[in-house]
Structures are given as C-alpha cells and as structure tokens.
Design a protein around this motif. Structure first.
Motif, PDB file in Angstrom:
ATOM      1  N   TYR A   1       0.922  -1.433  -0.446  1.00  0.00           N
ATOM      2  CA  TYR A   1      -0.463   0.006   0.349  1.00  0.00           C
ATOM      3  C   TYR A   1       0.835   1.091  -0.228  1.00  0.00           C
ATOM      4  CZ  TYR A   1      -4.081  -3.311   0.667  1.00  0.00           C
ATOM      5  OH  TYR A   1      -5.371  -3.716   1.077  1.00  0.00           O
ATOM      6  N   GLY A   2       0.061   2.629  -0.212  1.00  0.00           N
ATOM      7  CA  GLY A   2       0.948   3.605  -1.295  1.00  0.00           C
ATOM      8  C   GLY A   2       0.365   4.185  -0.231  1.00  0.00           C
ATOM      9  N   THR A   3       1.387   5.874   0.993  1.00  0.00           N
ATOM     10  CA  THR A   3       0.231   6.363   2.471  1.00  0.00           C
ATOM     11  C   THR A   3       1.094   7.036   1.979  1.00  0.00           C
ATOM     12  OG1 THR A   3       1.584   4.760   3.725  1.00  0.00           O
ATOM     13  CG2 THR A   3      -0.837   4.498   3.172  1.00  0.00           C
TER      14      THR A   3
ATOM     15  N   ASP B   1       6.395   9.674  -0.360  1.00  0.00           N
ATOM     16  CA  ASP B   1       4.640   8.843   0.276  1.00  0.00           C
ATOM     17  C   ASP B   1       5.750   7.321   0.732  1.00  0.00           C
ATOM     18  OD1 ASP B   1       3.719  10.320  -0.046  1.00  0.00           O
ATOM     19  OD2 ASP B   1       2.075   9.643  -1.953  1.00  0.00           O
TER      20      ASP B   1
ATOM     21  N   ARG C   1      -4.759  -1.609   7.589  1.00  0.00           N
ATOM     22  CA  ARG C   1      -5.704  -2.456   6.289  1.00  0.00           C
ATOM     23  C   ARG C   1      -4.718  -3.795   5.894  1.00  0.00           C
ATOM     24  NH1 ARG C   1      -9.995  -3.388   4.242  1.00  0.00           N
ATOM     25  NH2 ARG C   1      -8.592  -5.035   3.795  1.00  0.00           N
TER      26      ARG C   1
ATOM     27  N   PRO D   1      -5.500   8.674   3.924  1.00  0.00           N
ATOM     28  CA  PRO D   1      -5.553   8.048   2.221  1.00  0.00           C
ATOM     29  C   PRO D   1      -4.445   6.770   1.975  1.00  0.00           C
ATOM     30  CG  PRO D   1      -5.562  10.298   1.974  1.00  0.00           C
ATOM     31  CD  PRO D   1      -5.973   9.903   3.679  1.00  0.00           C
ATOM     32  N   ILE D   2      -5.052   5.932   1.978  1.00  0.00           N
ATOM     33  CA  ILE D   2      -4.417   4.628   1.641  1.00  0.00           C
ATOM     34  C   ILE D   2      -4.291   3.930   0.025  1.00  0.00           C
ATOM     35  CG2 ILE D   2      -6.205   3.027   2.901  1.00  0.00           C
ATOM     36  CD1 ILE D   2      -2.744   1.623   4.197  1.00  0.00           C
ATOM     37  N   ARG D   3      -3.186   3.762  -0.745  1.00  0.00           N
ATOM     38  CA  ARG D   3      -4.233   3.587  -1.834  1.00  0.00           C
ATOM     39  C   ARG D   3      -3.654   2.229  -2.274  1.00  0.00           C
ATOM     40  NH1 ARG D   3      -0.230   6.725  -1.906  1.00  0.00           N
ATOM     41  NH2 ARG D   3       1.291   6.823  -3.758  1.00  0.00           N
ATOM     42  N   HIS D   4      -3.965   0.799  -3.009  1.00  0.00           N
ATOM     43  CA  HIS D   4      -3.079  -0.393  -2.792  1.00  0.00           C
ATOM     44  C   HIS D   4      -2.485  -0.460  -3.759  1.00  0.00           C
ATOM     45  CE1 HIS D   4      -3.823  -4.663  -4.381  1.00  0.00           C
ATOM     46  NE2 HIS D   4      -4.134  -4.787  -3.073  1.00  0.00           N
ATOM     47  N   LEU D   5      -1.413  -0.814  -3.911  1.00  0.00           N
ATOM     48  CA  LEU D   5      -0.210  -0.558  -5.422  1.00  0.00           C
ATOM     49  C   LEU D   5       0.143  -1.432  -5.770  1.00  0.00           C
ATOM     50  CD1 LEU D   5       2.660   1.128  -3.432  1.00  0.00           C
ATOM     51  CD2 LEU D   5       0.600   1.830  -4.812  1.00  0.00           C
TER      52      LEU D   5
END
Length: 168
Positions: free
Chosen positions: A52-54, A63, A136, A163-167
């Motif tokens: 995950y990217g944060t 990040d 997460r 916010p957290i995005r799936h990489l």
C-alpha cells in the motif's frame, strides 16, 4: 522427520510485523525484507499482505510503501526484534531523528496475545490502532482480528482521513 524439520512439540507463536519504506526503491525493499525475514531461522509460514502507498504520518519525505507480514515463530520477542533490526541495518536504516524518512522500517506489531512493555519493545505496537497503513494490510491477513481498541473494520473507519492506495 527430516533433520531440518522442527520437533513436533515446538511451540509457534503467530506474530505480525509492519514493513515500510520511503527512500530508494521502497516497494522492492519491502518485498526483499519480507523474503529475508522468511529465511530467518525460527520463522515459518510467512505471508505478506499486498503493498500500500500512504503519505507520511508524523514523518516527512516521499510517500511510504507499507505492508504487514504474518508469520509463525519460535523466536522469543527480543530475538525476533533483533532479527528485524538486523534486516533494517542490512538495508541501510539510519535513525538521525525520530520519524526520519527511512530505507526500511520493521515494527513488531503483535506477538501472539502477549503484552510486552520493555524500554526496547512495546507489544502490541502502541500506535497501530491509529494507523491505516498498518490496519489495512493487517486486515488483509487477519480480517477477524480484534485489538483492544476494537475490530479492524471499526478502527479503519476511525482512520478514514488517512488515504491509502493499493499498489499491487
């Protein structure tokens, strides 16, 4: 039983380790560190969450790439911590100041159901329930896990502003 198999009466503890990096090729570093962790004697059944990217939390710099590894271990908590720190050192971890950007950060989040309060180690990790970048990926590995502060879905809802995005 083969010579490398542990005795059948060996007690394994379920542990969870947070992995993060925001310097260099962070994704490759996190994956490599997980592979190294899986080769430590006394660790087996390592599973790595998705990456995950944060944005940095209480930190600065680029990040972060974050993940959580679930594993079984026969290592005592301080021995596991020493193994984590050795891996960090091999990846050039420096600690110039608190929460500095880092090539690699490995945190022992949970060690079975044990509560540990030592100058060098606090388990459960004292801020994990406040960090989406821990919750997460932890939920990916152990969706039914409940911490003292609540269930993972409840705790993630409290972190909705992170916010957290799936990489991968």
């Amino acid at each position: 039983m083969s010579p490398s198999s542990p005795p059948t009466d060996t007690i394994f503890v379920q542990a969870y380790v947070g992995l993060g990096a925001n310097l260099g090729n962070a994704a490759a570093t996190v994956r490599q560190a997980a592979a190294e962790l899986g080769r430590v004697p006394g660790i087996s059944s390592l599973r790595l969450s998705p990456l995950y990217g944060t944005a940095p939390v209480d930190s600065s710099g680029p990040d972060y790439v974050n993940a959580v590894a679930g594993l079984h271990t026969t290592l005592a908590p301080l021995d596991l911590l020493a193994a984590l720190q050795a891996i960090e050192q091999r990846h050039g971890r420096e600690r110039p100041y608190r929460n500095a950007p880092r090539t690699l950060d490995l945190d022992l989040l949970l060690y079975g159901s044990q509560r540990i309060g030592l100058p060098s180690l606090t388990v459960p990790h004292p801020r994990m329930h406040e960090r989406a970048f821990v919750l997460r990926p932890l939920a990916d590995l152990a969706p039914g896990l409940t911490l003292a502060q609540g269930s993972l879905p409840e705790l993630l809802a409290r972190c909705a502003g992170q916010p957290i995005r799936h990489l991968d």
